[in-house]
Write a protein that holds these residues in place. Structure first.
Motif, mmCIF file in Angstrom:
data_model
loop_
_atom_site.group_PDB
_atom_site.id
_atom_site.type_symbol
_atom_site.label_atom_id
_atom_site.label_comp_id
_atom_site.label_asym_id
_atom_site.label_seq_id
_atom_site.Cartn_x
_atom_site.Cartn_y
_atom_site.Cartn_z
ATOM 1 N N VAL A 23 41.092 31.575 40.738
ATOM 2 C CA VAL A 23 42.004 32.691 40.487
ATOM 3 C C VAL A 23 42.641 33.136 41.795
ATOM 4 C CG1 VAL A 23 40.777 33.515 38.426
ATOM 5 C CG2 VAL A 23 40.145 34.398 40.660
ATOM 6 N N ALA A 24 43.879 33.574 41.710
ATOM 7 C CA ALA A 24 44.569 34.056 42.905
ATOM 8 C C ALA A 24 44.002 35.399 43.339
ATOM 9 C CB ALA A 24 46.066 34.165 42.640
ATOM 10 N N ARG A 25 43.707 36.279 42.353
ATOM 11 C CA ARG A 25 43.162 37.599 42.653
ATOM 12 C C ARG A 25 41.942 37.804 41.775
ATOM 13 N NH1 ARG A 25 47.696 41.929 43.701
ATOM 14 N NH2 ARG A 25 46.073 42.567 45.122
ATOM 15 N N PHE A 26 40.811 38.005 42.396
ATOM 16 C CA PHE A 26 39.558 37.985 41.657
ATOM 17 C C PHE A 26 39.431 39.086 40.620
ATOM 18 C CE2 PHE A 26 37.377 41.506 43.510
ATOM 19 C CZ PHE A 26 36.178 41.633 42.832
ATOM 20 N N PHE A 27 39.998 40.287 40.888
ATOM 21 C CA PHE A 27 39.814 41.388 39.945
ATOM 22 C C PHE A 27 40.616 41.185 38.663
ATOM 23 C CE2 PHE A 27 43.334 42.759 42.602
ATOM 24 C CZ PHE A 27 44.244 43.220 41.660
ATOM 25 N N ARG A 28 41.493 40.183 38.612
ATOM 26 C CA ARG A 28 42.258 39.915 37.400
ATOM 27 C C ARG A 28 41.427 39.155 36.366
ATOM 28 N NH1 ARG A 28 45.727 42.627 35.848
ATOM 29 N NH2 ARG A 28 46.953 41.000 34.933
ATOM 30 N N LEU A 53 40.914 33.137 45.526
ATOM 31 C CA LEU A 53 41.672 32.859 46.748
ATOM 32 C C LEU A 53 41.887 34.094 47.620
ATOM 33 C CD1 LEU A 53 44.377 30.421 45.341
ATOM 34 C CD2 LEU A 53 42.260 29.856 46.554
ATOM 35 N N ASP A 54 42.124 35.251 46.986
ATOM 36 C CA ASP A 54 42.455 36.438 47.778
ATOM 37 C C ASP A 54 41.305 36.905 48.660
ATOM 38 O OD1 ASP A 54 41.008 37.271 45.524
ATOM 39 O OD2 ASP A 54 42.008 39.218 45.434
ATOM 40 N N LEU A 55 40.074 36.674 48.243
ATOM 41 C CA LEU A 55 38.921 37.150 49.010
ATOM 42 C C LEU A 55 38.099 36.018 49.622
ATOM 43 C CD1 LEU A 55 37.753 39.922 46.527
ATOM 44 C CD2 LEU A 55 39.170 40.187 48.561
ATOM 45 N N GLY A 56 38.494 34.809 49.376
ATOM 46 C CA GLY A 56 37.753 33.668 49.912
ATOM 47 C C GLY A 56 36.361 33.540 49.298
ATOM 48 N N ILE A 57 36.219 33.970 48.058
ATOM 49 C CA ILE A 57 34.919 33.891 47.389
ATOM 50 C C ILE A 57 34.743 32.517 46.776
ATOM 51 C CG2 ILE A 57 33.555 34.759 45.446
ATOM 52 C CD1 ILE A 57 34.815 37.482 45.939
ATOM 53 N N ASP A 58 33.604 31.921 47.053
ATOM 54 C CA ASP A 58 33.251 30.617 46.493
ATOM 55 C C ASP A 58 31.806 30.727 46.018
ATOM 56 O OD1 ASP A 58 32.564 28.016 45.917
ATOM 57 O OD2 ASP A 58 33.291 27.188 47.819
ATOM 58 N N THR A 59 31.602 30.784 44.714
ATOM 59 C CA THR A 59 30.268 31.036 44.176
ATOM 60 C C THR A 59 29.358 29.817 44.208
ATOM 61 O OG1 THR A 59 30.976 30.594 41.908
ATOM 62 C CG2 THR A 59 31.075 32.882 42.675
ATOM 63 N N THR A 60 29.817 28.765 44.833
ATOM 64 C CA THR A 60 28.913 27.618 44.996
ATOM 65 C C THR A 60 27.943 27.870 46.142
ATOM 66 O OG1 THR A 60 30.470 26.454 46.441
ATOM 67 C CG2 THR A 60 30.605 25.986 44.072
#
Length: 145
Positions: A23-28, A53-60
């Motif tokens: 997702v481009a923006r996680f809160f969406r 992508l916006d926060l650089g979050i990668d749950t792996t």
């Protein structure tokens, strides 16, 4: 608050193990912290990765999972803060005698036009055509009369 999200439901139905939800923006992704955490946990159980992508979050990664929970909590706090400020502003305006919400639905001139048309025996549809007043307004005026 509606939880019907047809596009999200369609996405969830198509995901398979090894896929990545990007997702481009996680809160969406979701409307609440609990729902986004539930979704990400569901992804993890199904072997699906999540990246924002916006926060650089990668749950792996464990760090990505930790960051996700922090940002989800911050987003929920922000939404609740906005709602609280909105409610306070509405209460202040009401206390000052200001009208809150939609304007009253009755306009004297339009009411008179509808009354005259209905007295002549015109149907609602004919009244709409003749006066240019919307169908819902004509019905509301008719009910009022």
């Amino acid at each position: 608050m509606s939880l019907q999200r047809p596009a999200l439901d369609e996405l969830l139905g198509q995901l398979r193990e090894g896929d990545t939800v990007l997702v481009a923006r996680f809160f969406r992704l979701s409307r609440s912290r609990d729902h986004v955490i539930h979704l990400v946990n569901s992804f993890h159980q199904r072997g699906i990765h999540f990246k924002a992508l916006d926060l650089g979050i990668d749950t792996t990664t464990p760090a990505g999972k930790f960051m996700l929970s922090i940002f989800a909590s911050l987003a929920e706090y922000d939404r609740e803060s906005i709602l609280e400020k909105t409610k306070a502003g509405q209460q202040l305006a009401a206390a000052q005698g200001k009208h809150i919400g939609r304007p009253k639905g009755l306009d004297a001139e339009s009411l008179a036009k509808v009354k005259k048309a209905l007295e002549k025996g015109l149907s609602v549809a004919e009244t709409v055509t003749l006066t240019g007043i919307s169908l819902s307004s004509v019905k509301r005026y008719r009910k009022h009369l």
